[in-house]
Design an enzyme around this catalytic site. Structure first.
Site, PDB file in Angstrom:
ATOM      1  N   THR A 276      13.181  -3.994  -9.907  1.00 46.10           N
ATOM      2  CA  THR A 276      12.026  -3.157  -9.576  1.00 46.10           C
ATOM      3  C   THR A 276      11.036  -3.075 -10.729  1.00 46.10           C
ATOM      4  OG1 THR A 276      11.407  -1.061  -8.528  1.00 46.10           O
ATOM      5  CG2 THR A 276      12.961  -0.958 -10.379  1.00 46.10           C
TER       6      THR A 276
ATOM      7  N   GLU B 250      -2.999   7.520  -6.885  1.00 45.62           N
ATOM      8  CA  GLU B 250      -1.577   7.849  -6.876  1.00 45.62           C
ATOM      9  C   GLU B 250      -1.154   8.488  -5.551  1.00 45.62           C
ATOM     10  OE1 GLU B 250       2.232   8.063  -8.909  1.00 45.62           O
ATOM     11  OE2 GLU B 250       0.424   6.837  -8.970  1.00 45.62           O
TER      12      GLU B 250
ATOM     13  N   ASP C 144      11.951   5.155  -3.393  1.00 43.10           N
ATOM     14  CA  ASP C 144      11.490   3.787  -3.158  1.00 43.10           C
ATOM     15  C   ASP C 144      12.485   2.702  -3.545  1.00 43.10           C
ATOM     16  OD1 ASP C 144      11.169   4.557  -5.773  1.00 43.10           O
ATOM     17  OD2 ASP C 144       9.111   3.849  -5.998  1.00 43.10           O
TER      18      ASP C 144
ATOM     19  N   GLU D 207      14.374   8.183 -14.342  1.00 42.13           N
ATOM     20  CA  GLU D 207      13.117   8.750 -13.867  1.00 42.13           C
ATOM     21  C   GLU D 207      11.942   8.148 -14.626  1.00 42.13           C
ATOM     22  OE1 GLU D 207      13.824  10.630 -11.445  1.00 42.13           O
ATOM     23  OE2 GLU D 207      11.873  11.308 -10.797  1.00 42.13           O
TER      24      GLU D 207
ATOM     25  N   GLU E 156       2.497  -2.400  -7.786  1.00 45.50           N
ATOM     26  CA  GLU E 156       3.116  -2.569  -6.467  1.00 45.50           C
ATOM     27  C   GLU E 156       2.255  -3.355  -5.479  1.00 45.50           C
ATOM     28  OE1 GLU E 156       5.508   0.225  -8.589  1.00 45.50           O
ATOM     29  OE2 GLU E 156       3.344   0.204  -8.257  1.00 45.50           O
TER      30      GLU E 156
END
Length: 601
Positions: free
Chosen positions: A498, A394, A301, A130, A415
């Site tokens: 990622t 966000e 995601d 997380e 991103e």
């Protein structure tokens, strides 16, 4: 006649001159912007090394530090460790970026320091995934840096490299394993790193009995998985471990890491709904869903991202079949024009109409799948929101066209820069460089402070927060730099995790050997017995596999295919029409009320 030829000569010469000037201007811009990004990276890196190292992350406004490895994801700040002084998280995250920037001297110095000083035998309860902490940051950073340290380039001039980073990575990976000892095989989100003496580990032990031979340790207790630990975790936390742990197994020859991650991924996939959708949070003990609403953003995601990237990295068709089914479901139930809302995994009905900053990775993933047209459309909408505020909030409420009242922050996320990089690689359209330039200028204008780069607490006021996340150096700066200077990747074939750490596409890791690679393509395009999807990185085509029958003898649809709303292809508006499977073009509604490629006739 001679006059006509002379005029034609002048026209051609003028065209060539204009083209040359444009190419020169583009080249000059790329050089100027790459230098600007390089300065950004070193402003962040040097200040971390000066004020925060060896702690985890920099607090740039007060020029101090935070040991965030045990804090991020721990909203109540419970069970904080005593005497924990950090794990040099930002330094580990910076290793692959230093290589891409060509700074082998600093890379060597960092590797040697970590080899002699970094230890994971710390009494610290950390979050396994997380908020992108231990797996994708530390383990991924170490594995990637080990590969870069042992490639054909000799990066060490004053010392020798003897797989020290791989030893650290294996030690860390072994400390992860108790988290997978659950009734479902889905891992706990939290684990105490000081869990056992790794010297006593038997490589052939089963995961469920990994502690049986250890005399003084308990499976549930002070270390390892703590007593009464929460069983709640996210889909990303269970389904985004296969790249790092799979690579660790391939490098060490120890299959336990990949076996644990693969078992968790397969279990997670078996929990999907009849619509091929997954929820956001679940219970690792019971295997029951806790949150049924889902999308492509936070909590889910990287699950989608790792399916296609695991297929590219390991050549396993199982990952491709999972991704294909999941991607089609996303396009059918989450997509609304250029946007992606959230929906109930059981019914497909929309739940929340919102944009989240983490969704901005999606266009980059679509490029890997070859769905460039859809990627471009969504990317432009994200950039529109970026320009509206100067950075990307966000959470943005699409139905109200406003920032979420409590999630107004921008923590230097990468991103949008990542997707911009992928789209430029796929299309070579200079417009994406303009996007990159705007991102760089915004970051320097709004987030740069004397002590580094600070997160934005409120995008409506540009109030700053005293935190420079490690992923700013691992991803944001890296993707922006590669957008303007991709020479470090020439003749290399990488998949980026990622967290932005490169892993090489290696034929030795493939279950079925690919017959050829495209170095600029980030993926193989042909297998031994069949031709599979071709990434738009080099081919710029839709990956339609219509000519290759599936296992049941039926044609395989392209991943970009979105079916028409009605089986008879009747329609009232263009929204009733989908994406054509043979060329990835958007279908439209004719005056007669039928879906088709009318705009292209």
């Amino acid at each position: 006649m001679r006059k006509t030829c002379f005029i034609l000569f002048l026209l051609i010469s003028e065209t060539i001159l204009i083209s040359s000037e444009q190419n020169y201007g583009l080249s000059a811009k790329r050089k100027r912007m790459s230098l600007k990004v390089r300065k950004m990276f070193y402003h962040a890196y040097d200040n971390y090394m000066r004020y925060a190292f060896p702690h985890d992350e920099l607090k740039p406004m007060t020029k101090s530090f935070t040991d965030s490895l045990s804090e991020l994801g721990n909203l109540k700040l419970e069970n904080l460790p005593n005497g924990y002084n950090g794990s040099a998280l930002t330094l580990v995250e910076s290793l692959s970026s230093l290589v891409i920037l060509g700074n082998n001297t600093e890379f060597e110095r960092a590797v040697l320091w970590l080899s002699e000083n970094l230890t994971f035998d710390v009494d610290a309860r950390i979050n396994l995934f997380e908020l992108f902490i231990c797996n994708i940051r530390l383990l991924g950073g170490l594995v990637s840096a080990h590969i870069l340290a042992t490639d054909s380039t000799n990066r060490f001039t004053h010392g020798t490299y003897n797989n020290q980073l791989l030893v650290l990575a294996q030690d860390l990976g072994q400390r992860f394993l108790p988290a997978f000892d659950t009734p479902t095989g889905l891992p706990y989100a939290w684990i105490n790193l000081k869990c056992f003496d790794v010297k006593h580990l038997n490589p052939i032990m089963g995961l469920s009995r990994i502690y049986d031979t250890l005399s003084n340790e308990k499976l549930f207790g002070q270390y390892g998985v703590m007593e009464n630990e929460t069983t709640e975790t996210s889909t990303s936390g269970c389904g985004s471990l296969i790249l790092e742990m799979g690579a660790l197994s391939r490098l060490t020859g120890d299959p336990r890491f990949e076996k644990a991650a693969l078992h968790a991924l397969r279990k997670l996939w078996s929990m999907r709904s009849s619509l091929n959708l997954l929820g956001t949070t679940l219970d690792v003990s019971t295997g029951e869903w806790i949150e049924y609403s889902s999308g492509i953003g936070a909590g889910v995601d990287s699950f989608y991202e790792y399916l296609i990237k695991a297929h590219i990295l390991f050549g396993n068709e199982e990952f491709w079949r999972m991704f294909q089914s999941a991607y089609l479901a996303v396009q059918k139930y989450f997509r609304y024009g250029p946007w992606y809302h959230e929906a109930d995994m059981r019914t497909g009905r929309a739940t929340y109409w919102q944009l989240t900053s983490l969704q901005a990775f999606w266009p980059g993933l679509q490029v890997l799948a070859g769905d460039v047209a859809a990627a471009n459309l969504t990317h432009r909408e994200f950039f529109y929101v970026w320009k509206k505020f100067g950075v990307l909030p966000e959470r943005y409420l699409l139905d109200h066209q406003m920032v979420h009242p409590t999630e107004k922050y921008y923590p230097l996320r990468p991103e949008l820069a990542e997707s911009t990089y992928y789209l430029y690689q796929a299309t070579k359209d200079p417009w994406y460089m303009e996007v990159g330039e705007a991102i760089v200028n915004s970051l320097n204008l709004h987030t740069k402070v004397d002590g580094g780069f600070a997160s934005v607490r409120d995008v409506t006021t540009m109030q700053l927060e005293d935190h420079q996340h490690s992923f700013f150096l691992a991803e944001t700066c890296k993707y922006l730099y590669l957008l303007f200077d991709d020479s470090p990747l020439i003749d290399h074939n990488y998949v980026f995790t990622t967290e932005g750490h490169p892993l090489p596409v290696n034929s030795d890791w493939h279950e079925r050997l690919p017959s050829s690679y495209i170095p600029s393509n980030f993926t193989s395009i042909k297998m031994v017995t069949q031709k599979i999807h071709a990434s738009a990185m080099s081919m710029q085509v839709c990956p339609a596999n219509l000519l290759t029958p599936g296992r049941d003898g039926q044609p395989i649809e392209s991943v970009c295919h979105v079916p028409d709303t009605r089986d008879d292809h009747r329609c009232l508006t263009d929204d009733d029409c989908g994406i054509d499977s043979t060329n990835c073009r958007r279908r439209s509604c004719s005056m007669a009320g039928y879906c088709g490629l009318w705009l292209f006739i």
